[in-house]
Design a protein around this motif. Sequence first.
Motif, PDB file in Angstrom:
ATOM      1  N   ILE A   1       5.989 -11.294 -14.617  1.00  0.00           N
ATOM      2  CA  ILE A   1       7.362 -11.816 -14.721  1.00  0.00           C
ATOM      3  C   ILE A   1       8.253 -11.350 -13.576  1.00  0.00           C
ATOM      4  O   ILE A   1       8.980 -12.146 -12.959  1.00  0.00           O
ATOM      5  N   LEU A   2       8.225 -10.036 -13.277  1.00  0.00           N
ATOM      6  CA  LEU A   2       9.300  -9.469 -12.464  1.00  0.00           C
ATOM      7  C   LEU A   2       9.247  -9.775 -10.971  1.00  0.00           C
ATOM      8  O   LEU A   2      10.303  -9.790 -10.325  1.00  0.00           O
ATOM      9  N   PRO A   3       8.061 -10.071 -10.371  1.00  0.00           N
ATOM     10  CA  PRO A   3       8.127 -10.520  -8.970  1.00  0.00           C
ATOM     11  C   PRO A   3       8.880 -11.847  -8.834  1.00  0.00           C
ATOM     12  O   PRO A   3       9.497 -12.104  -7.804  1.00  0.00           O
ATOM     13  N   ILE A   4       8.817 -12.677  -9.861  1.00  0.00           N
ATOM     14  CA  ILE A   4       9.349 -14.043  -9.778  1.00  0.00           C
ATOM     15  C   ILE A   4      10.853 -14.075 -10.011  1.00  0.00           C
ATOM     16  O   ILE A   4      11.560 -14.910  -9.457  1.00  0.00           O
ATOM     17  N   GLY A   5      11.370 -13.150 -10.840  1.00  0.00           N
ATOM     18  CA  GLY A   5      12.795 -13.189 -11.182  1.00  0.00           C
ATOM     19  C   GLY A   5      13.038 -14.103 -12.365  1.00  0.00           C
ATOM     20  O   GLY A   5      12.184 -14.235 -13.246  1.00  0.00           O
TER      21      GLY A   5
ATOM     22  N   THR B   1      11.262  -5.119  -7.107  1.00  0.00           N
ATOM     23  CA  THR B   1      11.734  -5.026  -5.717  1.00  0.00           C
ATOM     24  C   THR B   1      10.965  -5.952  -4.769  1.00  0.00           C
ATOM     25  O   THR B   1      11.455  -6.251  -3.683  1.00  0.00           O
ATOM     26  N   LEU B   2       9.745  -6.383  -5.171  1.00  0.00           N
ATOM     27  CA  LEU B   2       8.791  -6.926  -4.184  1.00  0.00           C
ATOM     28  C   LEU B   2       9.236  -8.238  -3.550  1.00  0.00           C
ATOM     29  O   LEU B   2       9.119  -8.414  -2.339  1.00  0.00           O
ATOM     30  N   LEU B   3       9.705  -9.181  -4.359  1.00  0.00           N
ATOM     31  CA  LEU B   3      10.122 -10.474  -3.789  1.00  0.00           C
ATOM     32  C   LEU B   3      11.631 -10.663  -3.845  1.00  0.00           C
ATOM     33  O   LEU B   3      12.151 -11.704  -3.434  1.00  0.00           O
ATOM     34  N   SER B   4      12.351  -9.653  -4.362  1.00  0.00           N
ATOM     35  CA  SER B   4      13.818  -9.764  -4.408  1.00  0.00           C
ATOM     36  C   SER B   4      14.459  -9.167  -3.166  1.00  0.00           C
ATOM     37  O   SER B   4      15.595  -9.511  -2.831  1.00  0.00           O
ATOM     38  N   GLY B   5      13.764  -8.204  -2.537  1.00  0.00           N
ATOM     39  CA  GLY B   5      14.370  -7.503  -1.404  1.00  0.00           C
ATOM     40  C   GLY B   5      15.463  -6.541  -1.829  1.00  0.00           C
ATOM     41  O   GLY B   5      16.237  -6.079  -1.001  1.00  0.00           O
ATOM     42  N   ARG B   6      15.515  -6.232  -3.127  1.00  0.00           N
ATOM     43  CA  ARG B   6      16.604  -5.386  -3.629  1.00  0.00           C
ATOM     44  C   ARG B   6      16.053  -4.235  -4.476  1.00  0.00           C
ATOM     45  O   ARG B   6      15.031  -4.385  -5.146  1.00  0.00           O
ATOM     46  N   PHE B   7      16.763  -3.103  -4.443  1.00  0.00           N
ATOM     47  CA  PHE B   7      16.362  -1.926  -5.217  1.00  0.00           C
ATOM     48  C   PHE B   7      16.614  -2.166  -6.711  1.00  0.00           C
ATOM     49  O   PHE B   7      17.448  -2.999  -7.076  1.00  0.00           O
TER      50      PHE B   7
END
Length: 532
Positions: free
Chosen positions: A154-158, A85-91
């Motif tokens: 991995i997941l903050p970056i997308g 959620t942190l850098l995507s702005g999405r749930f």
Amino acid sequence: MPGPIAFLLAGALALSPSSRAVATATDSVPRLVVLIVVDQFRPDELLRYRAEWTGGFKRILDQGVVFTHGQQDHAITETAPGHSTLLSGRFPAHTGIASNDLGAPDSLATVLGDPKAVGASPRRFLGTTLVDWLLARDSATRVLSVSRKDRGAILPIGRSVEQVYWWSNNGFFTTSRYYRDTLPDWVRQWNDRAPVQRLAGRSWTLLLPEAKYAEPDSLPAEQGPDGRVTFPHRLPTDLPAAGSQLTHFPWMDSLTLDLALEGVSSLGLGRRGPGRTDLLSVSLSTVDRIGHDYGPDSREMHDLLLRLDGYLGQFIDSLAAVVPTRETIFVLAADHGIQPIPEQSPPVAGPHPTRVWYGGAANFLARTLGPRWRVDFGIRFDGGLILADVDALRARGIRPDSLSAALALAADSEPYVAHVYTPRSLAAAPAADLTAARWRRTIPTGLGWLVAITARRGDIWDTYAYGANHGTPWQMDVEIPIVFWGDGLAPRTVARPVRSVDIAPTLARRLGIHPTEPVDGVPLPEVTRAPR
Ligand SMILES: [Zn+2]
């Protein structure tokens, strides 16, 4: 025919903003975005020892716009969904990352130098992040992400193929074949300094005189990697054991920050001149490990946080020598909070908090249905959800609706179950039902599931007899600190609740870029309207 292709490509690129277009952006945008994630961190933990901070936490609290009621506003409060959620702005319902198991594991993306490790990639991640939005403005944007955990890196970056590194329990930083086939020289040279060999046999002792620690050294249901519960904690001398146990020692975070600094200078992050913005993400995993082992209220946690305060102070100072703090925008956040160790809970009205598990019901169902219909229905328990391949059920004539209803009835009869939803009852739950709303923000469209179970407040999903856990939709698991500083921001404290999905749109607004898809969060005016 390279000619026509080159011609078409040139035409396509002319339509999209190239890196040359950056000159039109204001020259005053920050040169560097730094996201610091403390894995498993509640706001009260940041504030509890405030008088003792002298390093990074002191600067963050003294200089930052401090949101004391940040939330990861979803139901399965685990590392992977939280980071997504942190850098995507999405749930998580929109990033596709509902749980750790449904997060980064990817057997196709093998880990360099560690073929036995579970592979990892962002292949399940849906949509974009701030990294993609930056790249849409400036295709030369430089990005680095470092963590002890693969999912934390991995997941903050997308999905973007960037410099993304995490720790192998064999004692070095690595990445997976999703990103590259060999480690770059700067990471290999860092690994060649053999940090585990230097730390093996060393003892973790108290940083301050013992009288400074109000907590008893031993509390019920603690357990360290070697079974010890009191200081000093000693890292084994033999290398394989030292490499894998290092994750239970504060030095792991110091090494993670050191690799991040090495990357900032090797890759030249933040040094591309005015109007150009790069991004660094660092996720620190030791608070999570120590919280699981000894609990959030332990002497070990107190000492680790004192050390982390020092490491972060050095990190911020070292970074400021490369990119001035005024030209950097920092964010401190977390992926989830933590519940106290149930055995340490003070007496409460009603049943005492305890360790609960509903996986047995899922296993029973899988063992009963699979052999009878000769197919694996993928039935399993994950963070309160009972997952299933609903298409496979229908194909064998089993109605998922009926199965869900029967399971919900059975779950509801368990004394520790506070809420249970089926896909039908979740869709129908009123907006005022906070737990239902958090589950709706967790479960992606297309994920097959039968029931979503929430245990009583204070109970933890756990199959161990010791330690603490997180993962529920209750407040202590949801709460995180969110702090912005640098970029000329003036300090202030904000008590209204805000959410992790607000971070990315806030940064985008501050950077003068736009999300390239709809987001769930909103820009926080306390940050976006602050003068530079
Ligand atoms: Zn954890």
